[in-house]
Design a protein around this motif. Structure first.
Motif, PDB file in Angstrom:
ATOM      1  N   GLU A  78      -8.286   0.701  -7.038  1.00  0.00           N
ATOM      2  CA  GLU A  78      -9.015   1.707  -7.823  1.00  0.00           C
ATOM      3  C   GLU A  78     -10.557   1.054  -8.688  1.00  0.00           C
ATOM      4  OE1 GLU A  78      -9.511   5.767  -9.551  1.00  0.00           O
ATOM      5  OE2 GLU A  78      -8.686   4.764  -7.774  1.00  0.00           O
ATOM      6  N   SER A 126       2.158   1.586  -3.219  1.00  0.00           N
ATOM      7  CA  SER A 126       1.808   1.849  -4.239  1.00  0.00           C
ATOM      8  C   SER A 126       1.064   1.082  -5.405  1.00  0.00           C
ATOM      9  CB  SER A 126       1.596   2.992  -5.205  1.00  0.00           C
ATOM     10  OG  SER A 126       1.460   4.066  -4.573  1.00  0.00           O
ATOM     11  N   TYR A 127       1.544  -0.484  -4.962  1.00  0.00           N
ATOM     12  CA  TYR A 127       1.721  -1.522  -5.732  1.00  0.00           C
ATOM     13  C   TYR A 127       0.672  -1.983  -6.014  1.00  0.00           C
ATOM     14  CZ  TYR A 127       6.914  -2.286  -4.796  1.00  0.00           C
ATOM     15  OH  TYR A 127       7.637  -2.075  -4.892  1.00  0.00           O
ATOM     16  N   LEU A 148       0.836  -1.502  -0.073  1.00  0.00           N
ATOM     17  CA  LEU A 148       0.326  -0.072  -0.639  1.00  0.00           C
ATOM     18  C   LEU A 148       0.993   1.744  -0.052  1.00  0.00           C
ATOM     19  CD1 LEU A 148      -2.810  -1.190   2.655  1.00  0.00           C
ATOM     20  CD2 LEU A 148      -3.153  -0.609   0.094  1.00  0.00           C
ATOM     21  N   GLU A 180      -2.545   0.278  -5.810  1.00  0.00           N
ATOM     22  CA  GLU A 180      -2.712   1.292  -6.156  1.00  0.00           C
ATOM     23  C   GLU A 180      -4.291   0.421  -7.365  1.00  0.00           C
ATOM     24  OE1 GLU A 180      -4.580   4.830  -5.113  1.00  0.00           O
ATOM     25  OE2 GLU A 180      -2.902   4.115  -4.592  1.00  0.00           O
TER      26      GLU A 180
END
Length: 460
Positions: free
Chosen positions: A330, A323-324, A320, A326
């Motif tokens: 999303e 941003s792996y 997290l 993300e």
């Protein structure tokens, strides 16, 4: 997340301490409360084990957890036998009293201290932190390292000055007077971590670990992280939690293999014989030929699987932070936004139970004429009011051409009257107005002259 006034952030219920991510005072309250729960739980557990302990049966057969650990530290043991449980009781009482002190600290910080230490006096304001501030995070890390170092030195002090530790090689408690301080030997023991076989190396390792932890704590208190550390490490709430959980998982795996294989730190007298590790399908520790698990088996497996779960948490939170995940998050957010009014709080699902009118749907009352009072007023093709159908045997033979035979009935011989014979148009003596169609009746069946035992056939 949803930002509100005074820099507060709202999180869903499953986010845990993330609800206090910008509230350093409340974050401290949560940690003090956690310490209170741990102390009270351990103290109560020790009292429960004392209540069910039997000196006539080995500890490992009684599935005890805390008493073997305290016995290994040399409390109440004489010649590999526990002869006194009073030290265990005193330790439990100290832990419970400590939990009350922590509980009072929880109440004090919750009611008397601001939610954010930034709003407090300068002394308390020094401990306010932000997750993207490496200097403040280094200050917090330094305090933690110093306390961990003191704990390691306390174990060494117990072995050297306060009664000693239980030595499985001798089967008795002894004082360690000459701990190993040679760095080469300690370095070799680090490379062969689970083969330590004497208390001198164990105590020497604790001394080295305690000193290094305290020096590292002092370093982090006085200096902020290097620039290369700032460039290569992520400083955020998820990242710090990921690093902490990774370290905790390493400690858990080390404890699992120490408990499973090392009989010096986990003596056989208190934990049972040495176990083996099976990697087939489901990794687990077991004792060959012993179907009943001992305290060693329970504890080693608990260490292993708790460390495994903590490792997954470490990977998740670091992912997290980096941003792996993300794209995945999303996509989840977009999916929830289609069905929920607030996709950021997915657990708060909106329900509307008010009935809504549908203007596209029309309802019509079915038009059904009044049931005729007489049979002759009912048309033959009326599908609403069909005459009762007698239960008879279906005829497979058609005696007349161009006539459908539906049912065949046989009447008793003493029955002389015809069954519901509808008069034909020629036989009718009723005078009808000319406005009514001339063919008023539709023959529903044809009858022949009746006689006893005669068969009537119905057709259309």
């Amino acid at each position: 997340m949803q930002k509100s006034s005074k820099n507060k952030v709202k999180y869903p219920w499953w986010a845990g301490n993330a609800r206090f991510i910008n509230l350093s005072g409340t974050f401290l309250v949560a940690h003090i409360a956690h310490a209170a729960i741990v102390c009270f739980g351990v103290g109560a557990w020790i009292l429960w084990e004392i209540a069910r302990y039997s000196p006539t049966q080995p500890m490992y057969e009684q599935k005890l957890f805390w008493l073997p650990r305290l016995a290994t530290q040399g409390w109440g043991v004489l010649n590999n036998q526990v002869i006194d449980t009073q030290p265990y009781f005193r330790i439990a009482v100290v832990l419970i009293i400590s939990s009350l002190v922590f509980a009072f600290g929880t109440w004090f910080h919750r009611t008397k201290v601001a939610e954010s230490l930034e709003e407090e006096k300068p002394v308390a304001r020094r401990y306010h932190f932000s997750w993207d501030d490496p200097k403040k995070l280094g200050l917090i890390l330094g305090n933690h390292l110093i306390f961990l170092g003191l704990g390691a030195l306390l174990v060494a002090a117990k072995a050297m000055f306060f009664g000693g530790l239980y030595d499985a090689n001798l089967g008795a408690v002894r004082v360690v007077t000459n701990p190993t301080l040679n760095p080469l030997v300690i370095g070799d023991r680090i490379l062969h971590l689970f083969t330590v076989n004497n208390l001198e190396d164990v105590v020497g390792g604790h001394i080295y670990a305690g000193v290094l932890l305290i020096l590292g704590g002092i370093w982090h208190l006085s200096r902020e992280p290097f620039d290369w550390v700032k460039r290569r490490f992520i400083f955020s709430g998820n990242a710090i939690l990921g690093y902490s959980l990774f370290a905790l998982s390493l400690v858990g795996f080390a404890g699992a293999f120490y408990c499973g294989f090392n009989t010096l730190v986990y003596p056989e007298e208190f934990y049972g014989v040495r176990s083996q590790f099976n990697l087939f399908l489901l990794p687990h520790f077991y004792t060959p030929g012993d179907p009943e698990p001992t305290s060693r088996i329970w504890l080693a497996n608990a260490y292993f699987y708790l460390a495994f779960v903590v490792l997954q948490g470490s990977i998740w939170h670091f992912g997290l932070a980096a941003s792996y995940f993300e794209p995945v998050l999303e996509s989840w957010k977009n999916a929830f936004s289609e069905i929920l009014p607030n996709p950021n709080l997915a657990y708060q699902k909106h329900f509307n139970y008010q009935p809504q009118s549908n203007l596209d749907t029309f309802y019509e009352t079915p038009t059904i004429e009044q049931k005729p009072a007489f049979a002759y007023q009912q048309p033959a093709n009326d599908n609403l009011y069909n005459p009762s159908r007698p239960n008879g045997k279906q005829s497979l033979v058609n005696p007349q051409q161009n006539q459908k035979v539906l049912y065949e009935f046989s009447y008793p011989r003493n029955h002389l009257n015809p069954f519901y014979e509808t008069p034909t148009e020629e036989q009718s003596h009723l005078n009808y107005p000319h406005s009514i169609p001339r063919k008023l009746y539709e023959t529903t069946y044809q009858s022949r002259k009746s006689s006893q035992g005669k068969t009537f056939r119905y057709g259309g």
